[in-house]
Design a protein around this motif. Sequence first.
Motif, PDB file in Angstrom:
ATOM      1  N   ALA A 162       0.867  -1.188   0.000  1.00  0.00           N
ATOM      2  CA  ALA A 162       0.000   0.000   0.000  1.00  0.00           C
ATOM      3  C   ALA A 162       0.896   1.229   0.000  1.00  0.00           C
ATOM      4  O   ALA A 162       1.952   1.236   0.640  1.00  0.00           O
ATOM      5  CB  ALA A 162      -0.913   0.018   1.215  1.00  0.00           C
ATOM      6  N   ARG A 220      -6.670  -5.338  -7.090  1.00  0.00           N
ATOM      7  CA  ARG A 220      -6.942  -3.913  -6.948  1.00  0.00           C
ATOM      8  C   ARG A 220      -7.564  -3.375  -8.229  1.00  0.00           C
ATOM      9  O   ARG A 220      -7.232  -3.819  -9.317  1.00  0.00           O
ATOM     10  CB  ARG A 220      -5.659  -3.118  -6.627  1.00  0.00           C
ATOM     11  N   THR A 268      -0.532  -2.966  -5.571  1.00  0.00           N
ATOM     12  CA  THR A 268      -1.133  -1.675  -5.286  1.00  0.00           C
ATOM     13  C   THR A 268      -0.666  -0.675  -6.322  1.00  0.00           C
ATOM     14  O   THR A 268       0.271  -0.945  -7.078  1.00  0.00           O
ATOM     15  CB  THR A 268      -0.779  -1.190  -3.860  1.00  0.00           C
TER      16      THR A 268
END
Length: 286
Positions: free
Chosen positions: A33, A210, A251
């Motif tokens: 992240a 994602r 991410t």
Amino acid sequence: MSSSVDQHHSKELRSSEVFTPPHGFTAGIEGPACDAEGNLYAVNYEREGTIGKVTPEGECSVFLELPEGSIANGIRFMRDGSMLMADYTGHNVLKANMHTREVTVHAHEAGMNQPNDICIMANDIVFASDPNWSNDTGQIWRITPDGAVMLLEKDMGTTNGIEVGPNEDVLYVNESVQRCIWAYDLSESGEISNKRLFKQFDDYGMDGMRCDVDGNLYVTRFGKGTVVVLSPEGEQLEEIQLTGKNCTNLTFGGEDGCTVYVTVADQGNVETFRAARPGRCRALLR
């Protein structure tokens, strides 16, 4: 440069680039992240039970030491910048203050198998996948901003990757062993309904997922060493070849939100490639 539409339909796969040195992270590397400054975080740098920080230039260090016995998996950021971590050994979702680096328990639920990956809505409602690897089953939990935990579904397959669509009207959950991705209608208050099969693969497992801002879903194909890009209708648009085979999660980051970072367990590192559009997770931070 960003990928073009033409590349989406090319038979030759685009390749990623190695971003961090091999085996700087353990084989438990997961949960990537990015914060608003573009720093990347992933679990288990140097040893289990840590959160590693990687600068945009690729410099790695230990950012957090988790409480004794805790090992994290998925990482997401709240509106106030706090870091949330799925602590699968402690049946917790942990919260870290990014300035003081104090770690507290945001939510605890003894009925969890092992909270695995998490995703988050703009209103800080969190969803956690909860696999039981020993019997190939799984659950989905919802955690409200005050830390209240509710079981949304049980008796699923091995729930793993989980993500909210960019309009926050759909929740995606995959089952690694069964190779299925499910989609649910999602309400503003975090209720799910209308479960439907979004995509099923014939081979290889899946791990983290994602979305970009257009709703395309990026899925790590664990064991195959690729990231596949699916349209909101489930059509395969592109597949990116990685160096490692056991890709665990991904991410979006970079100044424009179009840099994709992929955690790779068999290499113990992060690989990267460019996407055509920014990630939803990056857009949440602005």
